[in-house]
Design a protein around this motif. Structure first.
Motif, PDB file in Angstrom:
ATOM      1  N   ARG A 148       0.885  -1.253   0.294  1.00 30.79           N
ATOM      2  CA  ARG A 148       0.126  -0.040  -0.029  1.00 30.79           C
ATOM      3  C   ARG A 148       1.036   1.265   0.103  1.00 30.79           C
ATOM      4  NH1 ARG A 148      -3.658  -0.133   4.762  1.00 30.79           N
ATOM      5  NH2 ARG A 148      -4.342   1.650   3.928  1.00 30.79           N
ATOM      6  N   PHE A 149       1.871   1.209   0.816  1.00 27.49           N
ATOM      7  CA  PHE A 149       2.785   2.351   0.838  1.00 27.49           C
ATOM      8  C   PHE A 149       3.393   2.622  -0.399  1.00 27.49           C
ATOM      9  CE2 PHE A 149       6.920   4.161   1.816  1.00 27.49           C
ATOM     10  CZ  PHE A 149       6.728   5.245   2.294  1.00 27.49           C
ATOM     11  N   ALA A 150       3.902   1.453  -1.135  1.00 31.24           N
ATOM     12  CA  ALA A 150       4.583   1.449  -2.456  1.00 31.24           C
ATOM     13  C   ALA A 150       3.611   2.101  -3.584  1.00 31.24           C
ATOM     14  CB  ALA A 150       5.198   0.211  -2.696  1.00 31.24           C
ATOM     15  N   VAL A 151       2.297   1.730  -3.400  1.00 30.15           N
ATOM     16  CA  VAL A 151       1.251   2.268  -4.504  1.00 30.15           C
ATOM     17  C   VAL A 151       1.030   3.820  -4.189  1.00 30.15           C
ATOM     18  CG1 VAL A 151      -0.992   2.226  -4.994  1.00 30.15           C
ATOM     19  CG2 VAL A 151       0.182  -0.016  -4.745  1.00 30.15           C
ATOM     20  N   TRP A 152       1.213   4.153  -2.909  1.00 27.92           N
ATOM     21  CA  TRP A 152       1.157   5.525  -2.840  1.00 27.92           C
ATOM     22  C   TRP A 152       2.113   6.336  -3.200  1.00 27.92           C
ATOM     23  CZ3 TRP A 152       3.787   9.271  -0.257  1.00 27.92           C
ATOM     24  CH2 TRP A 152       3.204  10.502  -0.024  1.00 27.92           C
ATOM     25  N   THR A 181       4.312   5.332  -5.662  1.00 29.15           N
ATOM     26  CA  THR A 181       4.579   5.227  -7.209  1.00 29.15           C
ATOM     27  C   THR A 181       3.110   5.381  -8.019  1.00 29.15           C
ATOM     28  OG1 THR A 181       3.730   2.886  -7.216  1.00 29.15           O
ATOM     29  CG2 THR A 181       6.179   3.437  -6.934  1.00 29.15           C
ATOM     30  N   HIS A 182       2.072   5.535  -7.534  1.00 31.10           N
ATOM     31  CA  HIS A 182       0.831   5.648  -8.271  1.00 31.10           C
ATOM     32  C   HIS A 182       0.628   4.518  -9.358  1.00 31.10           C
ATOM     33  CE1 HIS A 182       0.509   9.365  -6.187  1.00 31.10           C
ATOM     34  NE2 HIS A 182       1.543   9.701  -6.554  1.00 31.10           N
ATOM     35  N   ASP A 183       1.207   3.580  -9.265  1.00 32.02           N
ATOM     36  CA  ASP A 183       1.242   2.437 -10.222  1.00 32.02           C
ATOM     37  C   ASP A 183       1.530   1.133  -9.545  1.00 32.02           C
ATOM     38  OD1 ASP A 183       3.415   0.928 -12.225  1.00 32.02           O
ATOM     39  OD2 ASP A 183       1.737   1.729 -13.317  1.00 32.02           O
ATOM     40  N   SER A 184       0.421   0.270  -9.802  1.00 38.05           N
ATOM     41  CA  SER A 184       0.425  -1.117  -9.162  1.00 38.05           C
ATOM     42  C   SER A 184       1.645  -1.928  -9.597  1.00 38.05           C
ATOM     43  CB  SER A 184      -0.777  -1.878  -9.326  1.00 38.05           C
ATOM     44  OG  SER A 184      -1.255  -2.194 -10.569  1.00 38.05           O
ATOM     45  N   THR A 185       1.900  -1.945 -11.005  1.00 35.63           N
ATOM     46  CA  THR A 185       3.047  -2.693 -11.264  1.00 35.63           C
ATOM     47  C   THR A 185       4.550  -2.039 -10.820  1.00 35.63           C
ATOM     48  OG1 THR A 185       1.766  -3.181 -13.574  1.00 35.63           O
ATOM     49  CG2 THR A 185       4.118  -3.583 -13.439  1.00 35.63           C
ATOM     50  N   GLU A 186       4.713  -0.866 -10.873  1.00 40.15           N
ATOM     51  CA  GLU A 186       5.906  -0.377 -10.147  1.00 40.15           C
ATOM     52  C   GLU A 186       5.789  -0.771  -8.697  1.00 40.15           C
ATOM     53  OE1 GLU A 186       8.547   3.503 -10.156  1.00 40.15           O
ATOM     54  OE2 GLU A 186       6.709   3.805 -10.959  1.00 40.15           O
ATOM     55  N   ALA A 187       4.715  -0.624  -8.085  1.00 40.77           N
ATOM     56  CA  ALA A 187       4.649  -0.961  -6.596  1.00 40.77           C
ATOM     57  C   ALA A 187       5.001  -2.297  -6.392  1.00 40.77           C
ATOM     58  CB  ALA A 187       3.033  -0.597  -6.018  1.00 40.77           C
ATOM     59  N   GLU A 188       4.584  -3.375  -7.317  1.00 39.56           N
ATOM     60  CA  GLU A 188       4.829  -4.614  -6.957  1.00 39.56           C
ATOM     61  C   GLU A 188       6.390  -4.635  -7.032  1.00 39.56           C
ATOM     62  OE1 GLU A 188       2.798  -6.776  -9.984  1.00 39.56           O
ATOM     63  OE2 GLU A 188       0.674  -6.341  -8.953  1.00 39.56           O
ATOM     64  N   ASP A 189       7.072  -4.136  -8.054  1.00 38.73           N
ATOM     65  CA  ASP A 189       8.411  -4.320  -8.111  1.00 38.73           C
ATOM     66  C   ASP A 189       9.231  -3.448  -6.683  1.00 38.73           C
ATOM     67  OD1 ASP A 189       8.230  -5.149 -10.665  1.00 38.73           O
ATOM     68  OD2 ASP A 189       8.502  -3.235 -11.666  1.00 38.73           O
ATOM     69  N   VAL A 190       8.684  -2.456  -6.454  1.00 40.15           N
ATOM     70  CA  VAL A 190       9.276  -1.931  -5.202  1.00 40.15           C
ATOM     71  C   VAL A 190       9.198  -2.697  -3.864  1.00 40.15           C
ATOM     72  CG1 VAL A 190       8.876   0.184  -3.612  1.00 40.15           C
ATOM     73  CG2 VAL A 190       9.066   0.480  -6.096  1.00 40.15           C
ATOM     74  N   THR A 191       7.828  -3.280  -3.692  1.00 36.29           N
ATOM     75  CA  THR A 191       7.704  -4.224  -2.615  1.00 36.29           C
ATOM     76  C   THR A 191       8.488  -5.546  -2.595  1.00 36.29           C
ATOM     77  OG1 THR A 191       5.157  -3.394  -2.820  1.00 36.29           O
ATOM     78  CG2 THR A 191       5.778  -5.564  -1.573  1.00 36.29           C
ATOM     79  N   LEU A 205      11.263  -1.338   6.761  1.00 38.51           N
ATOM     80  CA  LEU A 205      10.607  -1.707   5.496  1.00 38.51           C
ATOM     81  C   LEU A 205      10.351  -0.629   4.785  1.00 38.51           C
ATOM     82  CD1 LEU A 205       8.875  -4.829   6.538  1.00 38.51           C
ATOM     83  CD2 LEU A 205      10.835  -4.851   5.046  1.00 38.51           C
ATOM     84  N   PHE A 206       9.564   0.364   5.189  1.00 40.87           N
ATOM     85  CA  PHE A 206       8.979   1.556   4.573  1.00 40.87           C
ATOM     86  C   PHE A 206      10.342   2.433   4.097  1.00 40.87           C
ATOM     87  CE2 PHE A 206       4.598   1.911   6.732  1.00 40.87           C
ATOM     88  CZ  PHE A 206       4.142   1.031   6.081  1.00 40.87           C
ATOM     89  N   ALA A 207      11.224   2.524   5.132  1.00 43.04           N
ATOM     90  CA  ALA A 207      12.384   3.466   4.494  1.00 43.04           C
ATOM     91  C   ALA A 207      13.173   2.766   3.352  1.00 43.04           C
ATOM     92  CB  ALA A 207      13.348   3.500   5.444  1.00 43.04           C
ATOM     93  N   THR A 208      13.212   1.355   3.273  1.00 43.10           N
ATOM     94  CA  THR A 208      13.712   0.703   2.332  1.00 43.10           C
ATOM     95  C   THR A 208      13.134   0.906   1.140  1.00 43.10           C
ATOM     96  OG1 THR A 208      14.633  -1.073   3.954  1.00 43.10           O
ATOM     97  CG2 THR A 208      14.515  -1.709   1.395  1.00 43.10           C
ATOM     98  N   ALA A 209      11.714   0.857   1.186  1.00 42.75           N
ATOM     99  CA  ALA A 209      10.550   0.898  -0.113  1.00 42.75           C
ATOM    100  C   ALA A 209      10.794   2.474  -0.633  1.00 42.75           C
ATOM    101  CB  ALA A 209       9.334   0.743   0.420  1.00 42.75           C
ATOM    102  N   ARG A 210      11.030   3.477   0.311  1.00 46.34           N
ATOM    103  CA  ARG A 210      11.191   4.762  -0.128  1.00 46.34           C
ATOM    104  C   ARG A 210      12.216   5.061  -0.965  1.00 46.34           C
ATOM    105  NH1 ARG A 210      13.841   9.024   2.502  1.00 46.34           N
ATOM    106  NH2 ARG A 210      13.191  11.052   1.329  1.00 46.34           N
ATOM    107  N   LEU A 237       2.984  12.944   6.613  1.00 46.61           N
ATOM    108  CA  LEU A 237       1.734  12.826   6.840  1.00 46.61           C
ATOM    109  C   LEU A 237       1.062  11.448   6.414  1.00 46.61           C
ATOM    110  CD1 LEU A 237      -0.991  14.557   7.554  1.00 46.61           C
ATOM    111  CD2 LEU A 237      -1.421  15.194   5.322  1.00 46.61           C
ATOM    112  N   VAL A 238       1.382  10.983   5.352  1.00 47.39           N
ATOM    113  CA  VAL A 238       0.817   9.713   4.756  1.00 47.39           C
ATOM    114  C   VAL A 238       1.467   8.638   5.904  1.00 47.39           C
ATOM    115  CG1 VAL A 238       0.947   8.056   3.140  1.00 47.39           C
ATOM    116  CG2 VAL A 238       0.519  10.602   2.384  1.00 47.39           C
ATOM    117  N   LEU A 239       2.772   8.603   6.265  1.00 47.92           N
ATOM    118  CA  LEU A 239       3.277   7.838   7.157  1.00 47.92           C
ATOM    119  C   LEU A 239       2.541   7.751   8.762  1.00 47.92           C
ATOM    120  CD1 LEU A 239       6.900   7.991   6.397  1.00 47.92           C
ATOM    121  CD2 LEU A 239       5.484   6.213   5.904  1.00 47.92           C
TER     122      LEU A 239
END
Length: 161
Positions: free
Chosen positions: A16-20, A22-32, A55-60, A115-117
């Motif tokens: 969910r954080f990665a989707v937020w 990237t705004h892209d589900s495919t890219e979010a899957e890659d990041v995750t 994990l959030f810091a790594t994803a960012r 704010l999102v975090l």
């Protein structure tokens, strides 16, 4: 903790954080995916109480690296799926989402991310500070500024009420 336990426990939040981000589900899957691979490779370096923040810091960091590499800045898609059956509610929800998305996009990126975090992922300020590599006080200020800006724009839209 096994890889499967790590993945099953934190996948939803990280995705969910990665989707937020990237705004892209495919890219979010890659990041995750890359986030969990890196976390597992460095599992001896993190503590359980900071695992979600790690994990959030790594994803960012992965997202930033990908963005710099591809040099793309994509906007949210115009058509977002809404599961509500009532078209009037769907239209109202869409307008609200568009307004919030516009207002969020006007907030400087570090403040918006803080704010999102805090609001979406319910992270304590200490974790936000670690993720953004800032002091706890600066994390509090960023969240406060973002909330204040959203409230100010909301108040302006409602005629100052």
């Amino acid at each position: 903790m096994t890889f499967e336990q790590l993945y099953n426990t934190y996948f939803t939040d990280v995705y969910r954080f990665a989707v937020w981000l990237t705004h892209d589900s495919t890219e979010a899957e890659d990041v995750t995916s890359e986030t969990f691979i890196r976390a597992w490779a460095k599992r001896d370096r993190f503590r359980t109480e900071t695992l979600k923040g790690y994990l959030f810091a790594t994803a960012r960091n992965i997202f930033i690296k990908h963005r710099h590499r591809s040099n793309r800045n994509e906007q949210l898609p115009e058509e977002l799926a809404d599961g509500s059956p009532d078209p009037h509610r769907a239209a109202a929800a869409r307008m609200d989402l568009d307004r919030v998305t516009r207002e969020l996009s006007r907030i400087p990126s570090p403040d918006r991310l803080a704010l999102v975090l805090r609001t979406e992922h319910l992270l304590p300020y200490e974790e936000i500070a670690r993720i953004l590599d800032i002091s706890v006080g600066a994390a509090r200020v960023k969240v406060y500024r973002a909330r204040r800006r959203l409230l100010a724009t909301s108040s302006e839209k409602n005629g100052g009420n």
